[in-house]
Design an enzyme around this catalytic site. Sequence first.
Site, PDB file in Angstrom:
ATOM      1  CE  LYS A  72      -1.984  -1.225   8.643  1.00 39.25           C
ATOM      2  NZ  LYS A  72      -2.357  -1.903   7.404  1.00 39.25           N
ATOM      3  CG  ASP A 125      -1.992  -1.056   1.165  1.00 38.73           C
ATOM      4  OD1 ASP A 125      -2.244  -1.559   0.055  1.00 38.73           O
ATOM      5  OD2 ASP A 125      -2.578  -1.374   2.210  1.00 38.73           O
ATOM      6  CE  LYS A 134      -6.088  -0.399  10.398  1.00 41.86           C
ATOM      7  NZ  LYS A 134      -6.110  -1.855  10.592  1.00 41.86           N
TER       8      LYS A 134
END
Length: 700
Positions: free
Chosen positions: A325, A42, A127
Amino acid sequence: MSAKPIDAMTLAQARREHSRLGAEIAAHDARYYREDAPTVSDAEYDRLRRRYGELESAFPELASPDSLTKKVGAAPSEKFAKIRHRIPMLSLGNVFSEAEVEDFVARVRRFLGLPTEASLAITAEPKIDGLSCSLRFENGEFVQAATRGDGFEGEDVTANVRTIAEIPARLKGEPPEVLEVRGEVYMTHADFAAMNVRQQEAGKPLFANPRNAAAGSLRQLDPNITAGRPLHFFAYAWGEILPAPPAGTQMGMVAAFKSYGLPVNPLMVLCHSAEELIAKYRSIEEKRAALGYDIDGVVYKVDSLVLQERLGFVSRSPRWAVAHKFPAEQATTVLRDIEIQVGRTGALTPVARLDPVTVGGVTVANATLHNEDEIARKDVRIGDTVRIQRAGDVIPQVLGVVLNKRPAEAKPYVFPDHCPICGSAAIREIDEKTGVADVVRRCTGGLICPAQAIERLKHFASRNALDIEGLGDKQIEQFYHDGLITKPADIFTLEARDKAALKKLKDREGYGETSTRNLFRAIEQRRAPALNRFIYALGIRHVGETNARRLARHFGSFSALRETGRAAAPGSEARAEINNIEGVGEVVAEAVADFFAEPHNEEALDALLAHVNPQPMEEIVSDTPVAGKTVVFTGALERMTRDEAKAMAERLGAKVAASVSKKTDLVIAGPGAGSKLAKAAELGVETISEEDWLKLVGRA
């Protein structure tokens, strides 16, 4: 090799790089959405898109109405009853660097039109790496729970969630009459380790990681098994709330959840700049190992619910939130072989076969090598010791070679120029407009290549397409090689043919009365698929889930799409109609036209439609003055940004087009409107001001 600074480029240089990036991004989109086989992380993908956008910002001549699409989820299993999410349960976009965090904040400010000095509050929270779940409370009583599923429909796991001690059967205080709380089901490290000890003592398989253990535990058919698993929950979002949300901010909503007796993450804080967000990210990353549960990043959300509403959504993720992330974990191992796989579009994909190694708690034995250019650029050879990572903590990829460990006999890898399955020539297609070679080499065998036929059938029956339970990759390969299923229509005649066959399916190895009956029932349940799923299942190049949904919403029926696709020759009104669908563009329009121009596809469709009746999608809104109408925005808007106006129109059921045509119903023109306004006058299309538009839709 570092990229040349954009401000040092000439227009010709920028045009070449823009074309190359466009082709590369389109190839990555194709592999992600259509082949379910992404080849870059990503982070790498986001960097390509950002560079592409920066080129257009510096050289506006390069910009076009075409847009690149974003990703999607997984359909619910037939083993569970399904629950339709009243408000879609969408996923977040990802960023991987501090620069991308700054870009996220800047994008939000630009979309909202905020001046530099205006404050913007954004929350930051860990997260959680678990399984997303939606809990419904009515008059304070817990009544229903569902997994995310494909974002629109999830699995009914109510009985299992009732066994989670942290989730109250009745909320405290005075919650709203209807409250859908969304959050993450997870397992702590200590509980995971203890459970694996019990698994080992019982002679049962061990779980790979806490997330898999949590997901597997929640999705048990027997709630008693779930009750014996130590699951936990953090609440952080919501779906339907009636009559109104109890707070006007993200922080306020989470505080309300806590007051109702729901568990929330204590590390959530409020920030006011990208710098503060990054500092919080670093702080949480430092605490990561000591938390006692898995997290894979930090989530940022615009705090104001009013601003969240204005920002809306793009594709299947909100503009007002993003997940930052953590870097993927890496390891080194030996590359033993390079295997070439052939996808349903003929793409030849190199896969590294590795000595198994543990990366981020998962054993990795295979990794992507992307394409032949990447193999050459990294000079990867069989026998090399290579560095690998799980890109985005999901897709293993080879990063590079440890040169001082290279064997003396290792030779440069020669990429095949013929299909390893059918022997046909494998070529890199040249874009006629740009002269740029595709990054992917493709088999030209087409209809004679078994690998492509098998992969197309796998795609057709896959979860995000027709989602035929019990007809997985293994079954399709077996049925194809046995001549039972060689084209999509064969799936729907399988039961009738089986009745007439001497050797019944139930008598085959691995089958029986029950599994055969279940398969036939699953096939029968897919004779009336949603139109967007059916379009996606056809495997049209460049038509992933997002574009399939756009085409389905625009045309309403497959017959309308097919009629337009057949007539979509270059320069035709039909081609222009597809091209003008917001977010679609010329590449997709050309692919749709090519698909319907192929006689073999038409024959396959005729055979398939004799057994399948695609159903129209549910409209977003059907009772507004603009529902079903095609609108175009032009000129400067004063009350909202262009993106905000488009998002509003789509929420109200309108179709937003990029240019004016005979099929345009309404043009909303602001100051500075030019050629589109003139075209509307020429065609007699109704034109109104921004103020009149807001009055029309009840937002004045």
